[in-house]
Design an enzyme around this catalytic site. Sequence first.
Site, PDB file in Angstrom:
ATOM      1  N   GLU A   1      10.823   1.991   9.691  1.00 47.41           N
ATOM      2  CA  GLU A   1      11.661   3.192   9.630  1.00 47.41           C
ATOM      3  C   GLU A   1      10.759   4.383   9.874  1.00 47.41           C
ATOM      4  O   GLU A   1       9.850   4.669   9.094  1.00 47.41           O
ATOM      5  CB  GLU A   1      12.377   3.346   8.301  1.00 47.41           C
ATOM      6  CG  GLU A   1      13.453   4.431   8.405  1.00 47.41           C
ATOM      7  CD  GLU A   1      13.785   5.093   7.100  1.00 47.41           C
ATOM      8  OE1 GLU A   1      13.230   6.191   6.852  1.00 47.41           O
ATOM      9  OE2 GLU A   1      14.576   4.536   6.342  1.00 47.41           O
TER      10      GLU A   1
ATOM     11  N   LYS B   1       0.848  -1.180   0.000  1.00 50.75           N
ATOM     12  CA  LYS B   1       0.000   0.000   0.000  1.00 50.75           C
ATOM     13  C   LYS B   1       0.890   1.238   0.000  1.00 50.75           C
ATOM     14  O   LYS B   1       1.435   1.628   1.037  1.00 50.75           O
ATOM     15  CB  LYS B   1      -0.929   0.045   1.219  1.00 50.75           C
ATOM     16  CG  LYS B   1      -1.990   1.144   1.099  1.00 50.75           C
ATOM     17  CD  LYS B   1      -2.684   1.439   2.418  1.00 50.75           C
ATOM     18  CE  LYS B   1      -1.926   2.443   3.231  1.00 50.75           C
ATOM     19  NZ  LYS B   1      -1.863   3.794   2.589  1.00 50.75           N
TER      20      LYS B   1
ATOM     21  N   CYS C   1      13.498  11.561   5.688  1.00 53.54           N
ATOM     22  CA  CYS C   1      13.656  11.047   7.050  1.00 53.54           C
ATOM     23  C   CYS C   1      15.058  11.259   7.595  1.00 53.54           C
ATOM     24  O   CYS C   1      15.238  11.456   8.800  1.00 53.54           O
ATOM     25  CB  CYS C   1      13.317   9.564   7.088  1.00 53.54           C
ATOM     26  SG  CYS C   1      11.589   9.181   6.718  1.00 53.54           S
TER      27      CYS C   1
ATOM     28  N   GLU D   1       9.741  16.746  14.943  1.00 54.19           N
ATOM     29  CA  GLU D   1      10.150  16.649  13.548  1.00 54.19           C
ATOM     30  C   GLU D   1       9.308  17.588  12.691  1.00 54.19           C
ATOM     31  O   GLU D   1       8.075  17.525  12.709  1.00 54.19           O
ATOM     32  CB  GLU D   1       9.986  15.209  13.045  1.00 54.19           C
ATOM     33  CG  GLU D   1      10.476  15.001  11.630  1.00 54.19           C
ATOM     34  CD  GLU D   1      10.317  13.566  11.161  1.00 54.19           C
ATOM     35  OE1 GLU D   1      11.151  13.096  10.368  1.00 54.19           O
ATOM     36  OE2 GLU D   1       9.344  12.901  11.597  1.00 54.19           O
TER      37      GLU D   1
END
Length: 532
Positions: A269, A196, A303, A401
């Site tokens: 991750e 997905k 990331c 973040e």
Amino acid sequence: MTSATASVGPTTTGPGLPPSLTPPFLQRLATRVSAAPNAARVTTTAPYTGAPLADLPVSTPDDVEAAFARARTAQRAWAATPMAERKRVLLRYHDLVLARRDQALDLMQAENGKTRRDAFLEVVDIGVVSRYYARNAAKHLGPKRRRGAIPLLTHTTELRHPKGVVTVISPWNYPLSMAASDTIAALMAGNAVVQKPDTQTALTALWAMDLMYEAGLPEDVWQMVIGSGASLGGALMDNADYMMFTGSTATGRRIASDAGERLIGASLELGGKNPMIVLDDADIGKAADGAVAACFPSAGQLCVSVERVYVAESVRDEFVAAFVARTKKLEIGAAYDYSVDVGSLTTLSQLKTVTAHVDDAVAKGATVLAGGRARPDLGPLFYEPTILTGVTPDMIVYDHETFGPVVSVYTYRDVDEAVSLANATSYGLNGSVWSRDGARGRAVAARVRAGTVNVNDAFAAAWGSVDAPMGGMGDSGLGRRHGADGILKYTEPQTVAHQRVRGFYPPSGISPETWATLLTGALRILKAIGGR
């Protein structure tokens, strides 16, 4: 696979789209979605312009169940396919990805809004990963002799079997790398994949899958479903033999919990608040160039990009001046060529997050040295590369973040303080250290709590070292991609031990007590002669 015929975009090439992205081409990709013929549709938009890009069929939980049923049948035959044939498929894929480079770049830019140079790195990544696993999987997965229970008398072998059907959930920020690199390893290990991708960048993922079939992958071994996590997440988890997820830490925690309940493995991750340390002996010009490369690729939507820079007090002014000057020279814009340095954010949600973080910091006293504002004159989702100083713990940007083109610069007095500040976060994905002394840089890097740390580089050195593991510590995730770890995680280890003669039980005529004494003596002798 079953699929819907989607109507894609306007009847002519959409505003700002390159000629290669014709409606028939995009529609052909849409037919690769595992969905019912009467499926609902979702419309994606191009970040550069906000114009409609594609209408894609939306999968249901029943479509996911059907995809897994087809995948399980296909996986049994694929697992029985000789490793040499799997290798040939991956090497053909390598060549096709490079040959269709411009098509991939057009798709990534149209869906994600990144620059062409940033998109090109994804093409390079998939080429490198395909070649690596094609040529090294046999070494990682082949039968291995292990030390037996009794020297010379026990023949022990470690075997590796595929998990079965792997669920891969991939994000929008690196739509080719994250869609294909994890899948490549899973396929090479003999698994099937039901994936997905994020809907915003589903066309790129579909392109990657379509090309793998062209390379020779048997039908149904890799399947794609489209829809929200809320709708499809349960079916994807309930049917998976393993979960591979790249995305937010909050979602990763839920996936880890659900995988634990099902007793299946998961590799995650997740987020990062990655630090860069500029030591007092750094080459300031190179460090400033490195900071630009660390903070602003893909408009900071990466990331492993840097959001915190710690600079030695003695070189702080020189570094900041150089960093700011380079940042202000960056060319921002939308172009399907290599003429711009920074592209667009991908979604309105991301623009709102970036804006909120910067506005909150400024309202609480932070100073903007570069950038600090949206650029609607360039397109609906552009935001300038931004450098902040004076950031304090009460500001959102300090430890949350941002995932955008925003970096905060801090000063430190000594190396111990720099390392302490770099590690003062729950995240631990990537780091960067700059020094003219390579040994010193590596020594500091080893103290940074992160899965990958680069010396005199932003992130590409570690990411591109595909024979080494890549992943996060702490809130940045579980498991690793790349290297042996990146393919072994998709397998079940099995030990086959053949005892050639009698083992730990006494032979006829020897009492258990005598046998115990003999074995005790043998163990002492083995230890004395250095036996392992």
